[in-house]
Design an enzyme around this catalytic site. Structure first.
Site, PDB file in Angstrom:
ATOM      1  CG  ASP A 282      25.273 -28.943 -44.514  1.00 35.84           C
ATOM      2  OD1 ASP A 282      24.528 -29.551 -44.279  1.00 35.84           O
ATOM      3  OD2 ASP A 282      26.313 -29.185 -45.520  1.00 35.84           O
TER       4      ASP A 282
ATOM      5  CG  ASP B 179      34.662 -29.449 -42.241  1.00 32.51           C
ATOM      6  OD1 ASP B 179      34.214 -30.380 -41.637  1.00 32.51           O
ATOM      7  OD2 ASP B 179      35.771 -29.536 -42.829  1.00 32.51           O
ATOM      8  CB  VAL B 180      31.127 -31.293 -37.947  1.00 30.69           C
ATOM      9  CG1 VAL B 180      29.591 -30.931 -38.130  1.00 30.69           C
ATOM     10  CG2 VAL B 180      31.483 -32.707 -38.909  1.00 30.69           C
TER      11      VAL B 180
ATOM     12  CG  ASN C  80      21.703 -34.420 -38.741  1.00 27.62           C
ATOM     13  OD1 ASN C  80      21.334 -35.492 -38.917  1.00 27.62           O
ATOM     14  ND2 ASN C  80      22.070 -33.581 -39.850  1.00 27.62           N
TER      15      ASN C  80
ATOM     16  CE1 TYR D 266      27.032 -43.707 -41.314  1.00 29.79           C
ATOM     17  CE2 TYR D 266      25.680 -45.700 -40.931  1.00 29.79           C
ATOM     18  CZ  TYR D 266      25.834 -44.413 -40.857  1.00 29.79           C
ATOM     19  OH  TYR D 266      24.609 -43.822 -40.831  1.00 29.79           O
TER      20      TYR D 266
ATOM     21  CE  LYS E 133      26.506 -42.218 -37.927  1.00 31.90           C
ATOM     22  NZ  LYS E 133      25.988 -40.932 -37.962  1.00 31.90           N
TER      23      LYS E 133
ATOM     24  CB  VAL F 258      15.986 -41.814 -43.073  1.00 35.56           C
ATOM     25  CG1 VAL F 258      15.184 -40.495 -42.962  1.00 35.56           C
ATOM     26  CG2 VAL F 258      16.014 -42.597 -41.640  1.00 35.56           C
TER      27      VAL F 258
ATOM     28  CB  THR G  72      18.778 -38.798 -46.465  1.00 37.42           C
ATOM     29  OG1 THR G  72      19.630 -39.651 -46.086  1.00 37.42           O
ATOM     30  CG2 THR G  72      17.721 -38.591 -45.172  1.00 37.42           C
TER      31      THR G  72
HETATM   32  N1  LIG Z   1      19.661 -41.644 -44.035  1.00 35.27           N
HETATM   33  C1  LIG Z   1      19.742 -42.765 -43.391  1.00 35.27           C
HETATM   34  O1  LIG Z   1      19.229 -43.880 -43.801  1.00 35.27           O
HETATM   35  C2  LIG Z   1      20.567 -42.774 -41.935  1.00 35.27           C
HETATM   36  C3  LIG Z   1      20.248 -43.933 -41.108  1.00 35.27           C
HETATM   37  C4  LIG Z   1      20.804 -43.580 -39.851  1.00 35.27           C
HETATM   38  C5  LIG Z   1      21.435 -42.525 -39.431  1.00 35.27           C
HETATM   39  N2  LIG Z   1      21.713 -41.681 -40.306  1.00 35.27           N
HETATM   40  C6  LIG Z   1      22.505 -40.608 -39.945  1.00 35.27           C
HETATM   41  O2  LIG Z   1      21.860 -39.445 -40.112  1.00 35.27           O
HETATM   42  C7  LIG Z   1      22.421 -38.157 -40.293  1.00 35.27           C
HETATM   43  C8  LIG Z   1      22.186 -37.182 -41.427  1.00 35.27           C
HETATM   44  O3  LIG Z   1      22.347 -37.989 -42.612  1.00 35.27           O
HETATM   45  P1  LIG Z   1      21.440 -37.931 -43.718  1.00 35.27           P
HETATM   46  O4  LIG Z   1      20.761 -39.250 -43.778  1.00 35.27           O
HETATM   47  O5  LIG Z   1      20.347 -36.714 -43.654  1.00 35.27           O
HETATM   48  O6  LIG Z   1      22.387 -37.538 -45.123  1.00 35.27           O
HETATM   49  P2  LIG Z   1      22.485 -36.386 -46.047  1.00 35.27           P
HETATM   50  O7  LIG Z   1      23.743 -36.837 -46.782  1.00 35.27           O
HETATM   51  O8  LIG Z   1      21.019 -36.371 -46.798  1.00 35.27           O
HETATM   52  O9  LIG Z   1      22.622 -35.245 -45.450  1.00 35.27           O
HETATM   53  C9  LIG Z   1      23.905 -35.143 -44.445  1.00 35.27           C
HETATM   54  C10 LIG Z   1      24.414 -33.487 -44.417  1.00 35.27           C
HETATM   55  O10 LIG Z   1      25.486 -33.270 -43.755  1.00 35.27           O
HETATM   56  C11 LIG Z   1      26.282 -32.401 -44.450  1.00 35.27           C
HETATM   57  N3  LIG Z   1      27.649 -32.871 -44.178  1.00 35.27           N
HETATM   58  C12 LIG Z   1      28.552 -33.815 -44.434  1.00 35.27           C
HETATM   59  N4  LIG Z   1      29.701 -33.629 -44.084  1.00 35.27           N
HETATM   60  C13 LIG Z   1      29.823 -32.591 -43.421  1.00 35.27           C
HETATM   61  C14 LIG Z   1      30.678 -31.797 -42.606  1.00 35.27           C
HETATM   62  N5  LIG Z   1      31.842 -32.242 -42.713  1.00 35.27           N
HETATM   63  N6  LIG Z   1      30.517 -30.880 -41.813  1.00 35.27           N
HETATM   64  C15 LIG Z   1      29.107 -30.261 -41.674  1.00 35.27           C
HETATM   65  N7  LIG Z   1      28.250 -30.735 -42.601  1.00 35.27           N
HETATM   66  C16 LIG Z   1      28.561 -31.827 -43.235  1.00 35.27           C
HETATM   67  C17 LIG Z   1      25.952 -32.671 -45.721  1.00 35.27           C
HETATM   68  O11 LIG Z   1      26.370 -31.757 -46.588  1.00 35.27           O
HETATM   69  C18 LIG Z   1      24.434 -32.843 -45.848  1.00 35.27           C
HETATM   70  O12 LIG Z   1      23.598 -31.566 -45.770  1.00 35.27           O
HETATM   71  C19 LIG Z   1      24.130 -38.544 -40.485  1.00 35.27           C
HETATM   72  O13 LIG Z   1      24.755 -38.819 -39.291  1.00 35.27           O
HETATM   73  C20 LIG Z   1      23.841 -40.213 -40.864  1.00 35.27           C
HETATM   74  O14 LIG Z   1      24.835 -41.098 -40.499  1.00 35.27           O
HETATM   75  C21 LIG Z   1      21.119 -41.883 -41.456  1.00 35.27           C
END
Ligand SMILES: NC(=O)c1ccc[n+]([C@@H]2O[C@H](COP(=O)([O-])OP(=O)(O)OC[C@H]3O[C@@H](n4cnc5c(N)ncnc54)[C@H](O)[C@@H]3O)[C@@H](O)[C@H]2O)c1
Length: 295
Positions: free
Chosen positions: A38, A64-65, A91, A158, A162, A191, A193
């Site tokens: 992360d 950092d991805v 993720n 976004y 995706k 979700v 988050t």
């Molecule tokens: N929450 C939703 O409703 C939802 C719905 C569909 C898809 N998603 C996808 O799920 C995935 C996870 O998101 P989430 O909802 O848990 O959000 P979140 O913000 O709670 O968690 C995301 C995590 O990714 C980390 N992150 C951000 N930029 C980064 C980088 N450059 N390198 C490494 N880590 C990094 C953040 O520090 C955090 O820990 C994402 O790809 C998001 O697009 C989320």
């Protein structure tokens, strides 16, 4: 515990919180060694300690991805600690800032593309050779979104990012099958988050110069709508349980919100109708019986 996951190693990006952390815990419960990457060092340390305190085998790595060299370091550390890598969960993702086409700063669009698309590519490029190397097979799990299955107004960056993840996974599924590596794409709707607060971890390289910054008030309505939608979402733990279930039954598209079927059904119907229109076209209609070319 003995199952197809136990004793194997998963690398999960964005594992410090939200969906990544829930997946880390669910896969650890299946007996996997977990490598959590992360960009948020403090949250990562805290979440890593919390999982270790529950008795799981966990390694935390700065990641950092958008930085390929860091991905290579994570794979080296994972191999040194656990011997082999079997799964990558791409993720980490960011939501960007919802807004009109003309109100989306180039830096914001670039940030979303780099994290959500290049981050997934880098994860696969760094991990797939390590998974292929031992010949035992494995998994590539990419986290896309329902947003990858449908366009949405004010969320072009976004949705585009995706949709790319869905498409990359479809391509990789066929490419990786002969290596016994199962590719799948997770497409959740909302979700609970912190995705609507993604700006908290936005890298300096995507900072917008003050004179180019979009007026905050203009963006407020979109930000409020996004936050309400996320707050209405399912718990990440429920999603993670569903993912394990879908990985066991080797599903490629993984849905967590069956109520959204009508959305994709509407889209597929419109796409199919456009083919009917082309069949009736005086210009190209005669091509209907030609062979399909693929490679
Ligand atoms: N929450 C939703 O409703 C939802 C719905 C569909 C898809 N998603 C996808 O799920 C995935 C996870 O998101 P989430 O909802 O848990 O959000 P979140 O913000 O709670 O968690 C995301 C995590 O990714 C980390 N992150 C951000 N930029 C980064 C980088 N450059 N390198 C490494 N880590 C990094 C953040 O520090 C955090 O820990 C994402 O790809 C998001 O697009 C989320």
């Amino acid at each position: 515990m003995s199952n197809e996951f136990s004793g194997k190693t998963a690398i999960i990006s964005g594992a410090a919180g939200g969906i990544g952390l829930a997946l880390a815990e669910a896969l650890a419960q299946q007996g996997m060694n977990i490598v959590m990457g992360d960009i948020d060092a403090a949250a990562l340390a805290e979440s890593g300690d919390a999982l270790r305190a529950k008795g799981y085998k966990v390694l935390t790595c700065a990641l950092d991805v958008t930085n390929y060299a860091q991905w290579e370091d994570v794979v080296s550390s994972a191999t040194a600690e656990f011997g082999k890598v079997h799964m990558v969960v791409n993720n980490a993702g960011v939501g960007g800032t919802p807004g009109k086409i003309e109100d989306t700063e180039h830096e914001t669009w670039q940030w979303v593309m780099d994290v959500n698309v290049m981050g997934v590519l880098y994860g696969a490029q760094a991990c797939v050779p390590a998974i292929k190397a031992h010949g035992e097979g494995g998994w590539v799990l990419n986290v896309a979104s329902m947003a990858g299955m449908m366009g949405m107004p004010y969320a072009g960056a976004y949705c585009a990012s995706k949709a790319a993840v869905v498409s990359m996974t479809e391509s990789w599924f066929a490419e990786l099958q002969p290596h016994n590596i199962h590719a799948s794409v997770l497409c959740p709707a909302f979700v609970k988050t912190r995705i609507h607060e993604s700006y908290r971890n936005r890298q300096q390289k995507y900072a917008v110069a003050a004179e180019k910054r979009i007026d905050k008030e203009k963006l407020q309505a979109g930000a409020k709508a996004a936050s309400m939608a996320v707050e209405s979402g399912i718990p990440a733990s429920m999603l993670a349980e569903r993912v394990v279930e879908a990985l066991v039954s080797k599903q490629m598209y993984i849905y967590t919100h069956p109520n959204y079927r009508k959305v994709t059904a509407g889209r597929f119907k419109a796409i199919d109708k456009a083919f009917v229109d082309s069949e009736q076209s005086p210009t190209v209609g005669h091509l209907i019986n030609d062979d399909i070319v693929t490679f």
